[in-house]
Scaffold this motif. Structure first.
Motif, short mmCIF file in Angstrom:
data_model
loop_
_atom_site.label_atom_id
_atom_site.label_comp_id
_atom_site.label_asym_id
_atom_site.label_seq_id
_atom_site.Cartn_x
_atom_site.Cartn_y
_atom_site.Cartn_z
N TYR A 77 -8.17 4.83 0.09
CA TYR A 77 -8.19 4.62 -1.36
C TYR A 77 -7.13 3.60 -1.78
O TYR A 77 -7.41 2.66 -2.52
CB TYR A 77 -7.94 5.97 -2.06
CG TYR A 77 -7.96 5.90 -3.57
CD1 TYR A 77 -9.14 6.12 -4.27
CD2 TYR A 77 -6.80 5.62 -4.29
CE1 TYR A 77 -9.16 6.06 -5.66
CE2 TYR A 77 -6.82 5.55 -5.68
CZ TYR A 77 -8.00 5.78 -6.35
OH TYR A 77 -8.02 5.71 -7.72
N CYS A 78 -5.92 3.80 -1.29
CA CYS A 78 -4.82 2.91 -1.71
C CYS A 78 -5.04 1.49 -1.22
O CYS A 78 -4.72 0.52 -1.91
CB CYS A 78 -3.49 3.44 -1.19
SG CYS A 78 -2.99 4.96 -2.00
N ARG A 79 -5.60 1.33 -0.02
CA ARG A 79 -5.85 -0.01 0.50
C ARG A 79 -6.92 -0.71 -0.32
O ARG A 79 -6.81 -1.90 -0.63
CB ARG A 79 -6.28 0.04 1.97
CG ARG A 79 -5.10 0.28 2.90
CD ARG A 79 -5.44 0.06 4.37
NE ARG A 79 -4.22 0.18 5.16
CZ ARG A 79 -4.04 1.09 6.11
NH1 ARG A 79 -5.01 1.94 6.42
NH2 ARG A 79 -2.90 1.13 6.76
N ALA A 80 -7.94 0.04 -0.69
CA ALA A 80 -9.00 -0.55 -1.51
C ALA A 80 -8.42 -1.01 -2.84
O ALA A 80 -8.73 -2.12 -3.30
CB ALA A 80 -10.12 0.47 -1.73
N HIS A 81 -7.57 -0.19 -3.42
CA HIS A 81 -7.01 -0.58 -4.72
C HIS A 81 -6.04 -1.73 -4.60
O HIS A 81 -5.96 -2.59 -5.48
CB HIS A 81 -6.36 0.63 -5.41
CG HIS A 81 -7.37 1.43 -6.19
ND1 HIS A 81 -7.65 1.17 -7.50
CD2 HIS A 81 -8.22 2.40 -5.80
CE1 HIS A 81 -8.63 1.99 -7.90
NE2 HIS A 81 -8.99 2.74 -6.88
N ALA A 90 -6.03 13.88 5.77
CA ALA A 90 -5.79 13.54 4.37
C ALA A 90 -5.19 12.14 4.25
O ALA A 90 -5.55 11.37 3.36
CB ALA A 90 -4.88 14.58 3.72
N MET A 91 -4.29 11.82 5.18
CA MET A 91 -3.65 10.51 5.13
C MET A 91 -4.67 9.38 5.29
O MET A 91 -4.59 8.36 4.62
CB MET A 91 -2.57 10.41 6.22
CG MET A 91 -1.72 9.17 6.13
SD MET A 91 -0.97 8.96 4.49
CE MET A 91 0.73 9.17 4.86
N HIS A 92 -5.64 9.59 6.17
CA HIS A 92 -6.69 8.58 6.33
C HIS A 92 -7.40 8.34 5.00
O HIS A 92 -7.61 7.19 4.60
CB HIS A 92 -7.72 9.03 7.38
CG HIS A 92 -7.28 8.74 8.79
ND1 HIS A 92 -7.09 7.44 9.24
CD2 HIS A 92 -6.99 9.55 9.83
CE1 HIS A 92 -6.69 7.48 10.52
NE2 HIS A 92 -6.62 8.76 10.90
N GLY A 93 -7.73 9.44 4.32
CA GLY A 93 -8.43 9.32 3.05
C GLY A 93 -7.58 8.63 2.00
O GLY A 93 -8.04 7.75 1.27
N ILE A 94 -6.32 9.03 1.95
CA ILE A 94 -5.40 8.45 0.96
C ILE A 94 -5.24 6.96 1.18
O ILE A 94 -5.29 6.17 0.24
CB ILE A 94 -4.03 9.15 1.08
CG1 ILE A 94 -4.21 10.62 0.78
CG2 ILE A 94 -2.98 8.45 0.25
CD1 ILE A 94 -3.47 11.21 -0.32
N LEU A 95 -5.06 6.59 2.44
CA LEU A 95 -4.83 5.16 2.71
C LEU A 95 -6.07 4.34 2.43
O LEU A 95 -5.98 3.20 1.95
CB LEU A 95 -4.36 4.97 4.16
CG LEU A 95 -2.95 5.50 4.44
CD1 LEU A 95 -2.58 5.28 5.89
CD2 LEU A 95 -1.92 4.85 3.51
N VAL A 121 0.85 -1.20 0.00
CA VAL A 121 0.00 0.00 0.00
C VAL A 121 0.88 1.25 0.00
O VAL A 121 0.69 2.18 -0.79
CB VAL A 121 -0.95 0.00 1.21
CG1 VAL A 121 -1.71 1.32 1.30
CG2 VAL A 121 -1.91 -1.18 1.13
N ALA A 122 1.88 1.25 0.88
CA ALA A 122 2.77 2.41 0.97
C ALA A 122 3.51 2.65 -0.34
O ALA A 122 3.77 3.79 -0.72
CB ALA A 122 3.77 2.20 2.11
#
Lengths: 180, 375
Positions: free
Chosen positions: A77-81, A70-75, A38-39
């Motif tokens: 999205y990235c985790r879902a993908h 913002a980091m919560h939102g980003i993660l 994810v990272a």
């Protein structure tokens, strides 16, 4: 890629099949432990780890331009993908992705959207940035200047003369278009 | 020693982190008071230009104009960054809008001003020529209020034009057109469809002299075009890929023979209603294939994919006979008469109904050799 496979197989022999995590620190000092794949969607993180072979798992990477929110939102999205990718490595399940993205963005205010665009830009996640800028584009399409100013909290800083000129252009451009 | 190395490594790492911080400071244009907490851009008006443009590139042109009036920051970013604009949706005030916008959007490379109802006047084109010197692609089709003044202005202001569409601009003269081509010498794609007054032999001679990079030219319905003009093109523009001479009723075989001999890259040719065309023209095209492609059959086969005619319109060329057209069709395998592809168009040529591409035969073979998949 091959090295991560090797390490995971060696760690599985020592029974604890723990995933490698990367620590990221946001502007307000919160540390996020993020699963490696994810990272690595964050290009800034990926290139940081690629360029600096000495960094260890204990290294906490500071991200001074990213707020915790913002980091919560980003993660999310990235985790879902990452999850989509893991389930269907060949081709993403397009409908599911769309459904996720629609629901995901519905919950975001303009403020959150702006913060996330800035964060996605800084973290260099091009997929997310494309998606979010597209959302912002949809939110302003065919709207009036006043609507957009209010929507984004932008102040009119034109001189009355400039404003008059813009108003004429704007009237020519929007002839026959409904205003919200 | 080990401790030393670790220390060094830590220093490297700190340096890296500092770089990350620097990146943060430079970002958004806000400085000062930044340590670990980083920069937080609080206002939409401060969002970096590249991000605003990324958003704006995804909205329609009307919204782009609106966005440029939100605040001075947005205006400046859009004026500096906007390279493509179309105002074709503008039904009434295109002229006023161009006069107002052209001086601001100076970085435009593509501008589409196609009109259903003529609105543009010379002063708008002059405004474009005075401001948008980077313009490469301009569509002025159906601006029949424009006069040669527009062409003179473009000649001086937009020397980098590579694509120009003035189809339906019926008021331009051949002198104006010749003048334009002597300055805009990088033209590659040029549409003069319906410019009856402008597209004369003398204008085509100027194009052949000046625009040696020309790849595509549309002269549809320019009935003043004659062999002298087309031959000048054939000699001056060796890179021609596509030429539309539909409705150029005066041209004869000489035009086609010159093209066949001098333009080896020609892939598309429109001869609709060119009734002087005879079998001689067809045979010259067929022979050009043989002449231009010497060597082993194998290497020719490989090149068939990229070179040679792919599209030919000989509708209403009633003097043509089946053997000449069939020979042409056999020589250029990309020419199809079958309904799916239809790249050899012969409507109205009643005596050519026996001409077919290879597909008909192949389709028959395929049908008999492969069992029906559904059963």
């Amino acid at each position: 890629m091959s090295s991560s496979i090797a390490s995971s197989s060696s760690s599985s022999s020592s029974s604890s099949k723990k995933e490698k995590k990367i620590s990221l620190k946001t502007s307000d000092g919160e540390v996020f432990e993020v699963e490696e794949p994810v990272a690595m969607q964050l290009e800034i993180v990926r290139s940081f780890f690629a360029d600096n072979e000495d960094v260890t798992e204990q290294t906490v990477m500071p991200l001074p331009n990213v707020s915790t929110a913002a980091m919560h939102g980003i993660l999310e999205y990235c985790r879902a993908h990452e999850e989509f990718r893991r389930r269907m490595p060949e081709a993403a399940p397009e409908e599911e992705v769309r459904a996720f993205e629609a629901g995901y963005v519905d919950r975001k205010s303009n403020e959150e959207l702006k913060e996330m665009i800035l964060a996605a830009n800084y973290l260099n996640i091009s997929k997310l940035l494309d998606f979010l800028t597209g959302v912002a584009a949809k939110r302003i399409e065919n709207k009036s200047v006043e609507y957009v100013r209010a929507f984004f909290g932008v102040e009119n800083d034109f001189t009355p003369e400039e404003e008059a000129n813009l108003r004429r252009e704007y009237e020519w451009a929007f002839e026959g278009v409904d205003e919200d | 020693m080990v401790g030393e190395a670790t220390k060094l490594r830590n220093e490297d790492l700190n340096l890296c982190f500092e770089k990350l911080m620097m990146l943060g400071v430079g970002f958004g244009g806000k400085t000062g008071g930044v340590k670990m907490e980083g920069v937080v851009i609080t206002e939409w008006k401060d969002i970096p230009m590249e991000l605003l443009l990324r958003i704006v590139s995804q909205v329609d042109d009307r919204t782009v104009i609106m966005a440029s009036g939100v605040c001075s920051g947005w205006r400046d970013a859009i004026c500096l960054g906007l390279t493509h604009l179309s105002l074709s949706w503008c039904k009434k005030h295109m002229n006023e809008l161009v006069l107002s916008l052209a001086p601001k959007f100076t970085k435009l490379q593509t501008l589409v001003l196609r009109q259903d109802k003529p609105q543009l006047e010379d002063n708008a084109v002059e405004a474009i020529a005075n401001s948008c010197h980077d313009l490469q692609d301009l569509d002025l089709s159906k601006s029949f209020k424009l006069s040669d003044r527009s062409l003179y202005a473009l000649a001086h202001g937009c020397p980098n034009l590579t694509k120009l569409n003035i189809s339906g601009c019926t008021s331009f003269s051949d002198r104006g057109l010749a003048y334009l081509t002597s300055f805009c010498r990088k033209l590659k794609i040029f549409n003069l469809c319906g410019c009856v007054k402008a597209a004369t032999d003398s204008a085509l001679q100027a194009i052949g002299r000046n625009c040696n990079q020309l790849q595509s030219l549309n002269l549809g319905w320019c009935e003043n075009v004659g062999d002298v003009g087309v031959m000048s093109l054939a000699y001056g523009c060796p890179d021609l890929i596509s030429l539309d001479l539909c409705g150029c009723v005066c041209i004869t075989d000489d035009s086609v023979i010159a093209l066949a001999n001098r333009c080896p890259h020609l892939r598309s040719l429109g001869l609709y209603y060119c009734r002087n065309i005879t079998d001689r023209a067809m045979y010259s095209l067929t022979q050009s294939r043989v002449k231009n492609k010497p060597g082993m059959w194998e290497s020719m086969k490989g090149r068939y994919d990229e070179e040679g005619l792919r599209s030919l319109n000989i509708s209403q060329c009633t003097a043509l006979t089946p053997p000449a057209v069939q020979a042409l069709c056999d020589t250029f395998p990309a020419l199809h008469t079958c309904s799916g592809r239809h790249s050899l168009v012969m409507s109205g040529c009643l005596n050519l109904t026996s001409v077919h591409c290879a597909c008909a035969v192949q389709a028959h073979r395929t049908a008999s050799s492969i069992p029906h998949p559904a059963h």
